[in-house]
Design an enzyme around this catalytic site. Structure first.
Site, short mmCIF file in Angstrom:
data_model
loop_
_atom_site.label_atom_id
_atom_site.label_comp_id
_atom_site.label_asym_id
_atom_site.label_seq_id
_atom_site.Cartn_x
_atom_site.Cartn_y
_atom_site.Cartn_z
N GLU A 306 -4.82 -13.84 -8.38
CA GLU A 306 -5.93 -14.30 -9.46
C GLU A 306 -5.32 -15.67 -10.19
O GLU A 306 -6.01 -16.25 -10.47
CB GLU A 306 -6.07 -13.36 -10.70
CG GLU A 306 -4.89 -13.11 -11.60
CD GLU A 306 -3.87 -12.31 -11.13
OE1 GLU A 306 -2.96 -11.95 -11.59
OE2 GLU A 306 -4.08 -11.43 -10.11
N ASP A 348 -20.59 -49.45 4.19
CA ASP A 348 -21.57 -50.67 4.16
C ASP A 348 -20.83 -51.79 3.88
O ASP A 348 -19.74 -52.08 3.47
CB ASP A 348 -22.65 -50.51 3.09
CG ASP A 348 -23.66 -51.70 3.11
OD1 ASP A 348 -24.05 -52.07 4.12
OD2 ASP A 348 -23.97 -51.92 2.03
#
Length: 563
Positions: A306, A348
């Site tokens: 856990e 871009d």
């Protein structure tokens, strides 16, 4: 009656119900006004505005739905490991020790808390990046031109735009005077776009080519105009982009998928223990069933790692924090892990690899540099106030270059008196100004090389005027092509001096003396080259995406080390 290839004929609108989404660029401005049912003199009245606000809503992009603590909590507990921990905690709270149950619940709360905290910090930073609209806009209502809050603009409003202001909504242009718009926020292109209200375009014209439309979030760089709003808020083109971004479902990362597969196996393994041990204890030893169930759950709890989600979350949070120190905003922790798995980056060009601003890179001929800069300052509509420039990006670049060369822009402009101006348009591809100077009139012309050179009959050679032959004109065009091949936008400048003060546009722009060229470019960001080297060192392949001419793209790629 105007008809498109699909015979599209809009019905006359009483409340402009169908304005959003219609191809209004395919209709003449006059017909558009008639169909829209707009009174150009009075505009909308308050009753109409309120009715349309109720119908279309405020002119603002929809807020991204905030993820609450409980929403994140519910997402977390759907994971198999968390579900098993939750069931274990509930059983321990009924049959076992309360301290054990609280420990399990604390583990779950820590997992959720770390995730919520990091998302909250990121959203606060991102909120500052989402303000694209000005607080007010100029509109005509009830026969008066008034300033109203942008969110109160409705379809059918007549809006007035001018240089320096942001377009508040999508609108059909009905009047335009030397209008240019920076649409980089929508299309990514750094150069302003010329707008013409008189154009009638095919219905399927691409968004970036709709020269008779204005779009929300773009900025007026030159001229002024009037337009009728056709879409507001989420119905605008910018709104459609925002909606796509908001509705995209984030896929699971490789680490998340691997952990999910691992936890499934571990859960089945743990469930096997939690069932087998109680069964053996009850059937073979006659142990109490409640004690055996808790024993089985304890073994399952021991089998489940856990702390693994906690450790992974903390590691990703530490990575997000370190990235924030480098001015990077991480909205979700999963992005940190995804970033570590990147093999290719597609980027871009405009505004990402480059600075999204124009800069004068070359002057030809160099011997006339000062004279060219003075002409660039005078044949210019941009303005400087202190260190702030307003106007067309190209003209701002000319002022910056003159300032860097030591010219006092205001002093240069005070030496002459403006007599007349013929603004730039896409048909002539040039602009001209007429100044009164020493009892004569000095004409300065600036524009595209082919448009200016064809009007020149002489040129300057070592400061003297000489006949401009067709051979020399061809040589000048070759020089312009060479500069363009280096990734520059080429501007030609010409002049003449006349005695008459009554010059038409054609008279002012004929019989000119060619002076020279200016080469302007969108410079690459200085940090990009080093970033490219870092990407390659990390095994990441950068790729540039652009709609520019291949020669221009190649030059930028070489400058930033993308080759």
């Amino acid at each position: 009656m105007f008809k498109t290839s699909k015979q599209w004929e809009p019905q006359k609108l009483s409340m402009v119900e169908s304005m959003p989404g219609r191809p209004w660029h395919a209709l003449p401005a006059k017909d558009f006004i008639d169909y829209a049912g707009i009174n150009m003199f009075s505009g909308l009245n308050e009753k109409e505005v309120q009715a349309r606000l109720a119908k279309f809503g405020p002119n603002q992009l929809g807020e991204v739905k905030q993820e609450t603590f409980w929403k994140v909590f519910l997402e977390e507990i759907r994971e198999p490991m968390i579900l098993l921990l939750l069931v274990t905690g509930l059983l321990y709270s009924v049959w076992g020790k309360l301290s054990d149950a609280l420990t399990i619940f604390l583990v779950i709360l820590i997992l959720v808390g770390v995730e919520v905290f990091n998302e909250y910090r990121a959203k606060k930073a991102i909120a500052g990046l989402s303000k694209l609209a000005e607080p007010t806009a100029s509109v005509r209502r009830s026969e008066r031109e008034v300033e109203v809050p942008v969110e109160n603009i409705v379809p059918g409003d007549i809006v007035f735009v001018q240089a320096g202001r942001r377009v508040p909504a999508d609108a059909r242009l009905i009047e335009g005077y030397s209008l240019e718009v920076d649409e980089a926020s929508l299309t990514g292109e750094s150069m302003p776009v010329d707008k013409n209200a008189e154009l009638v375009l095919p219905e399927k014209t691409a968004l970036a080519e709709r020269s008779n439309m204005l779009f929300a979030g773009t900025t007026i760089t030159r001229g002024r105009g009037a337009a009728i709003v056709v879409a507001t808020g989420m119905q605008t083109e910018l709104g459609h982009v925002a909606q796509l971004v908001q509705t995209v479902k984030t896929p699971r990362t490789s680490l998340q998928q691997t952990m999910r597969d691992l936890t499934r196996w571990l859960v089945w393994f743990a469930l096997g223990f939690s069932v087998l041990i109680p069964a053996l204890g009850v059937l073979l030893s006659g142990q109490p069933i409640q004690q055996m169930l808790l024993t089985g759950l304890s073994l399952a709890f021991a089998v489940i790692p856990e702390e693994m989600p906690i450790i992974i979350t903390m590691v990703l949070a530490l990575g997000a924090y370190r990235l924030s120190q480098q001015q990077a905003i991480i909205k979700r922790l999963q992005a940190v892990e995804t970033l570590g798995s990147v093999t290719t980056i597609a980027t871009d060009k405009t505004g990402t690899l480059t600075e999204n601003r124009m800069e004068v890179k070359q002057l030809y001929p160099e011997a006339l540099e000062r004279h060219l800069l003075e002409m660039g300052v005078l044949c210019n509509s941009a303005h400087q106030q202190g260190n702030t420039f307003t106007g067309d990006p190209l003209e701002i670049a000319l002022l910056r270059k003159a300032h860097a060369a030591g010219l006092d822009v205001d002093a240069v402009r005070r030496t002459v008196s403006l007599h007349d101006e013929f603004t730039f348009d896409t048909t002539r591809k040039r602009m001209s100004v007429v100044f009164k100077h020493d009892e004569l009139y000095w004409v300065v012309v600036k524009g595209a090389p082919e448009a200016v050179l064809m009007q020149c009959t002489q040129h300057l050679v070592e400061g003297r005027e000489q006949l401009f032959s067709e051979t020399e004109r061809g040589s000048a065009l070759e020089i312009a092509s060479h500069l363009a091949g280096e990734g520059l936008r080429v501007i030609a400048l010409a002049e003449k001096t006349v005695a008459s003060d009554h010059l038409s546009q054609d008279e002012a722009e004929s019989q000119l003396i060619f002076v020279g060229f200016m080469g302007v470019a969108d410079p690459p960001r200085p940090e990009v080259k080093a970033a490219m080297a870092v990407c390659r060192a990390a095994g990441i392949r950068p790729v540039m995406i652009t709609g520019d001419h291949p020669l221009t793209a190649r030059v930028i790629a070489e400058q930033v080390g993308l080759n």
